[in-house]
Design a protein around this motif. Structure first.
Motif, PDB file in Angstrom:
ATOM      1  N   PRO A 227       0.836  -1.205   0.000  1.00 16.52           N
ATOM      2  CA  PRO A 227       0.000   0.000   0.000  1.00 16.52           C
ATOM      3  C   PRO A 227       0.874   1.259   0.000  1.00 16.52           C
ATOM      4  CG  PRO A 227      -0.754  -1.566   1.659  1.00 16.52           C
ATOM      5  CD  PRO A 227       0.570  -2.063   1.151  1.00 16.52           C
ATOM      6  N   ALA A 228       0.357   2.338  -0.586  1.00 16.39           N
ATOM      7  CA  ALA A 228       1.131   3.579  -0.654  1.00 16.39           C
ATOM      8  C   ALA A 228       0.190   4.744  -0.910  1.00 16.39           C
ATOM      9  CB  ALA A 228       2.160   3.487  -1.774  1.00 16.39           C
ATOM     10  N   HIS A 229       0.704   5.951  -0.695  1.00 18.67           N
ATOM     11  CA  HIS A 229      -0.056   7.138  -1.075  1.00 18.67           C
ATOM     12  C   HIS A 229       0.507   7.677  -2.386  1.00 18.67           C
ATOM     13  CE1 HIS A 229       2.997  10.029   0.394  1.00 18.67           C
ATOM     14  NE2 HIS A 229       3.130   9.222   1.437  1.00 18.67           N
ATOM     15  N   GLY A 230      -0.189   8.631  -2.966  1.00 15.69           N
ATOM     16  CA  GLY A 230       0.140   9.104  -4.309  1.00 15.69           C
ATOM     17  C   GLY A 230       1.568   9.583  -4.482  1.00 15.69           C
ATOM     18  N   TYR A 231       2.052  10.378  -3.534  1.00 20.51           N
ATOM     19  CA  TYR A 231       3.406  10.910  -3.677  1.00 20.51           C
ATOM     20  C   TYR A 231       4.452   9.797  -3.582  1.00 20.51           C
ATOM     21  CZ  TYR A 231       7.321  14.092  -3.488  1.00 20.51           C
ATOM     22  OH  TYR A 231       8.491  14.747  -3.779  1.00 20.51           O
ATOM     23  N   GLU A 232       4.211   8.804  -2.737  1.00 18.00           N
ATOM     24  CA  GLU A 232       5.137   7.654  -2.666  1.00 18.00           C
ATOM     25  C   GLU A 232       5.172   6.905  -3.994  1.00 18.00           C
ATOM     26  OE1 GLU A 232       4.963   6.108   1.945  1.00 18.00           O
ATOM     27  OE2 GLU A 232       3.279   5.631   0.629  1.00 18.00           O
ATOM     28  N   LEU A 233       4.016   6.765  -4.628  1.00 15.95           N
ATOM     29  CA  LEU A 233       3.955   6.084  -5.926  1.00 15.95           C
ATOM     30  C   LEU A 233       4.761   6.859  -6.974  1.00 15.95           C
ATOM     31  CD1 LEU A 233       0.201   5.118  -5.821  1.00 15.95           C
ATOM     32  CD2 LEU A 233       2.130   3.538  -5.660  1.00 15.95           C
ATOM     33  N   LYS A 234       4.629   8.179  -6.961  1.00 16.44           N
ATOM     34  CA  LYS A 234       5.388   9.024  -7.892  1.00 16.44           C
ATOM     35  C   LYS A 234       6.882   8.846  -7.668  1.00 16.44           C
ATOM     36  CE  LYS A 234       6.042  13.983  -9.082  1.00 16.44           C
ATOM     37  NZ  LYS A 234       7.185  13.751  -9.849  1.00 16.44           N
ATOM     38  N   GLN A 235       7.319   8.924  -6.424  1.00 17.55           N
ATOM     39  CA  GLN A 235       8.744   8.775  -6.111  1.00 17.55           C
ATOM     40  C   GLN A 235       9.262   7.386  -6.499  1.00 17.55           C
ATOM     41  OE1 GLN A 235       8.650   9.926  -1.899  1.00 17.55           O
ATOM     42  NE2 GLN A 235      10.009  11.627  -2.438  1.00 17.55           N
ATOM     43  N   THR A 236       8.476   6.365  -6.242  1.00 19.56           N
ATOM     44  CA  THR A 236       8.894   5.001  -6.589  1.00 19.56           C
ATOM     45  C   THR A 236       9.083   4.862  -8.096  1.00 19.56           C
ATOM     46  OG1 THR A 236       7.749   4.107  -4.654  1.00 19.56           O
ATOM     47  CG2 THR A 236       8.284   2.552  -6.420  1.00 19.56           C
ATOM     48  N   LEU A 237       8.145   5.389  -8.877  1.00 21.10           N
ATOM     49  CA  LEU A 237       8.275   5.340 -10.336  1.00 21.10           C
ATOM     50  C   LEU A 237       9.518   6.093 -10.799  1.00 21.10           C
ATOM     51  CD1 LEU A 237       4.621   5.804 -11.629  1.00 21.10           C
ATOM     52  CD2 LEU A 237       6.091   3.816 -11.978  1.00 21.10           C
ATOM     53  N   GLU A 238       9.735   7.282 -10.261  1.00 20.99           N
ATOM     54  CA  GLU A 238      10.904   8.074 -10.644  1.00 20.99           C
ATOM     55  C   GLU A 238      12.203   7.354 -10.296  1.00 20.99           C
ATOM     56  OE1 GLU A 238      10.324  11.848  -8.718  1.00 20.99           O
ATOM     57  OE2 GLU A 238       8.961  12.547 -10.280  1.00 20.99           O
ATOM     58  N   ASN A 239      12.270   6.791  -9.099  1.00 20.20           N
ATOM     59  CA  ASN A 239      13.484   6.087  -8.680  1.00 20.20           C
ATOM     60  C   ASN A 239      13.715   4.813  -9.487  1.00 20.20           C
ATOM     61  OD1 ASN A 239      13.981   8.031  -6.726  1.00 20.20           O
ATOM     62  ND2 ASN A 239      12.973   6.871  -5.114  1.00 20.20           N
ATOM     63  N   LEU A 240      12.647   4.122  -9.800  1.00 12.53           N
ATOM     64  CA  LEU A 240      12.751   2.868 -10.525  1.00 12.53           C
ATOM     65  C   LEU A 240      13.169   3.088 -11.975  1.00 12.53           C
ATOM     66  CD1 LEU A 240      12.227  -0.231 -10.511  1.00 12.53           C
ATOM     67  CD2 LEU A 240       9.905   0.302 -11.239  1.00 12.53           C
ATOM     68  N   LEU A 241      12.548   4.044 -12.646  1.00 15.61           N
ATOM     69  CA  LEU A 241      12.743   4.220 -14.080  1.00 15.61           C
ATOM     70  C   LEU A 241      13.845   5.208 -14.446  1.00 15.61           C
ATOM     71  CD1 LEU A 241       8.999   4.201 -15.101  1.00 15.61           C
ATOM     72  CD2 LEU A 241      10.622   2.291 -15.156  1.00 15.61           C
ATOM     73  N   GLY A 242      14.239   6.061 -13.515  1.00 16.57           N
ATOM     74  CA  GLY A 242      15.325   6.992 -13.788  1.00 16.57           C
ATOM     75  C   GLY A 242      14.917   8.117 -14.715  1.00 16.57           C
ATOM     76  N   ALA A 243      15.912   8.867 -15.162  1.00 15.17           N
ATOM     77  CA  ALA A 243      15.682  10.075 -15.955  1.00 15.17           C
ATOM     78  C   ALA A 243      15.306   9.778 -17.402  1.00 15.17           C
ATOM     79  CB  ALA A 243      16.923  10.956 -15.906  1.00 15.17           C
ATOM     80  N   ALA A 244      15.504   8.558 -17.871  1.00 14.50           N
ATOM     81  CA  ALA A 244      15.217   8.236 -19.273  1.00 14.50           C
ATOM     82  C   ALA A 244      13.721   8.159 -19.533  1.00 14.50           C
ATOM     83  CB  ALA A 244      15.869   6.907 -19.657  1.00 14.50           C
ATOM     84  N   TYR A 245      12.946   7.915 -18.518  1.00 17.61           N
ATOM     85  CA  TYR A 245      11.503   7.757 -18.674  1.00 17.61           C
ATOM     86  C   TYR A 245      10.831   9.070 -18.275  1.00 17.61           C
ATOM     87  CZ  TYR A 245       7.285   4.944 -19.036  1.00 17.61           C
ATOM     88  OH  TYR A 245       6.086   4.411 -19.439  1.00 17.61           O
ATOM     89  N   PRO A 246       9.796   9.505 -18.994  1.00 19.46           N
ATOM     90  CA  PRO A 246       9.123  10.757 -18.618  1.00 19.46           C
ATOM     91  C   PRO A 246       8.638  10.708 -17.169  1.00 19.46           C
ATOM     92  CG  PRO A 246       8.310   9.958 -20.732  1.00 19.46           C
ATOM     93  CD  PRO A 246       9.200   8.882 -20.171  1.00 19.46           C
ATOM     94  N   GLN A 247       8.924  11.772 -16.445  1.00 21.83           N
ATOM     95  CA  GLN A 247       8.547  11.842 -15.037  1.00 21.83           C
ATOM     96  C   GLN A 247       7.027  11.921 -14.904  1.00 21.83           C
ATOM     97  OE1 GLN A 247      11.102  11.722 -12.496  1.00 21.83           O
ATOM     98  NE2 GLN A 247      12.053  11.039 -14.393  1.00 21.83           N
ATOM     99  N   PRO A 248       6.454  11.116 -14.020  1.00 23.26           N
ATOM    100  CA  PRO A 248       4.999  11.146 -13.857  1.00 23.26           C
ATOM    101  C   PRO A 248       4.544  12.458 -13.231  1.00 23.26           C
ATOM    102  CG  PRO A 248       6.011   9.690 -12.236  1.00 23.26           C
ATOM    103  CD  PRO A 248       7.106  10.155 -13.146  1.00 23.26           C
ATOM    104  N   ASN A 249       3.375  12.915 -13.644  1.00 24.15           N
ATOM    105  CA  ASN A 249       2.774  14.129 -13.116  1.00 24.15           C
ATOM    106  C   ASN A 249       1.948  13.752 -11.890  1.00 24.15           C
ATOM    107  OD1 ASN A 249       0.437  15.955 -12.779  1.00 24.15           O
ATOM    108  ND2 ASN A 249       1.369  17.053 -14.491  1.00 24.15           N
ATOM    109  N   ILE A 250       2.200  14.424 -10.776  1.00 28.81           N
ATOM    110  CA  ILE A 250       1.510  14.066  -9.531  1.00 28.81           C
ATOM    111  C   ILE A 250      -0.002  14.256  -9.668  1.00 28.81           C
ATOM    112  CG2 ILE A 250       1.774  16.324  -8.430  1.00 28.81           C
ATOM    113  CD1 ILE A 250       1.993  12.877  -6.688  1.00 28.81           C
ATOM    114  N   GLY A 251      -0.431  15.255 -10.417  1.00 26.82           N
ATOM    115  CA  GLY A 251      -1.867  15.447 -10.635  1.00 26.82           C
ATOM    116  C   GLY A 251      -2.481  14.277 -11.378  1.00 26.82           C
ATOM    117  N   GLN A 252      -1.770  13.788 -12.389  1.00 28.97           N
ATOM    118  CA  GLN A 252      -2.256  12.638 -13.154  1.00 28.97           C
ATOM    119  C   GLN A 252      -2.332  11.405 -12.258  1.00 28.97           C
ATOM    120  OE1 GLN A 252       0.340  11.389 -16.320  1.00 28.97           O
ATOM    121  NE2 GLN A 252      -1.141   9.939 -17.139  1.00 28.97           N
TER     122      GLN A 252
END
Length: 166
Positions: free
Chosen positions: A13-38
């Motif tokens: 389980p996680a909250h929205g901001y944790e999900l955003k950070q996890t995606l960013e950390n997992l995929l790195g700078a090569a993948y478009p950064q997720p928008n927190i609003g989205q």
């Protein structure tokens, strides 16, 4: 965004901001950064669809945060996503449509050369990114490598197109 968020929530389980950070950390700078609003809009839709459920957690001196977890239907959806192969190859390709519809052979060759320059510039940018990306982030390194291999295949295909048209 829908299915990647469900896959992350399948782990814990996680909250929205944790999900955003996890995606960013997992995929790195090569993948478009997720928008927190989205992310939050998608979480709301997933909750309405019955794939996740949220629970408000009180925090002292901060607003409540909403922690999301998968429902059984959400687990089934993630499992089905992982079992389903990804569609390939790309048969509907915008560049190929341009190539097929170009008015003259000279225009076709110009299109190929322009596309080749674009791919080579993208390859150079990815090489720089690979050099700056955290070497311990194997997922991000694999993403960059995969993109570069696809670009190389596309460059080879452009060469084949040019040979056939000349």
């Amino acid at each position: 965004m829908r299915l990647p968020l469900l896959a992350l929530l399948a782990k814990e389980p996680a909250h929205g901001y944790e999900l955003k950070q996890t995606l960013e950390n997992l995929l790195g700078a090569a993948y478009p950064q997720p928008n927190i609003g989205q992310i939050y809009v998608t979480l709301g839709r997933l909750e309405k669809a019955g794939l996740i459920e949220g629970q408000d957690i009180s925090q002292s001196a901060r607003p409540n945060k909403r922690i999301y977890q998968l429902t059984p239907a959400g687990r089934e959806t993630v499992a089905a996503w992982f079992e389903e192969p990804t569609d390939e190859p790309r048969v509907r390709d915008e560049f190929f449509m341009k190539l097929a519809l170009a008015p003259t052979p000279g225009d076709q060759i110009a299109l190929i050369n322009n596309q080749r320059r674009h791919y080579l510039n993208t390859m150079r940018d990815l090489s720089k990114l690979a050099a700056t990306e955290d070497r311990d982030n194997h997922v991000a390194q694999l993403l960059i490598e995969g993109a570069m291999l696809h670009l190389q295949a596309d460059l080879d295909w452009l060469e084949r197109c040019q040979e056939e048209l000349e």
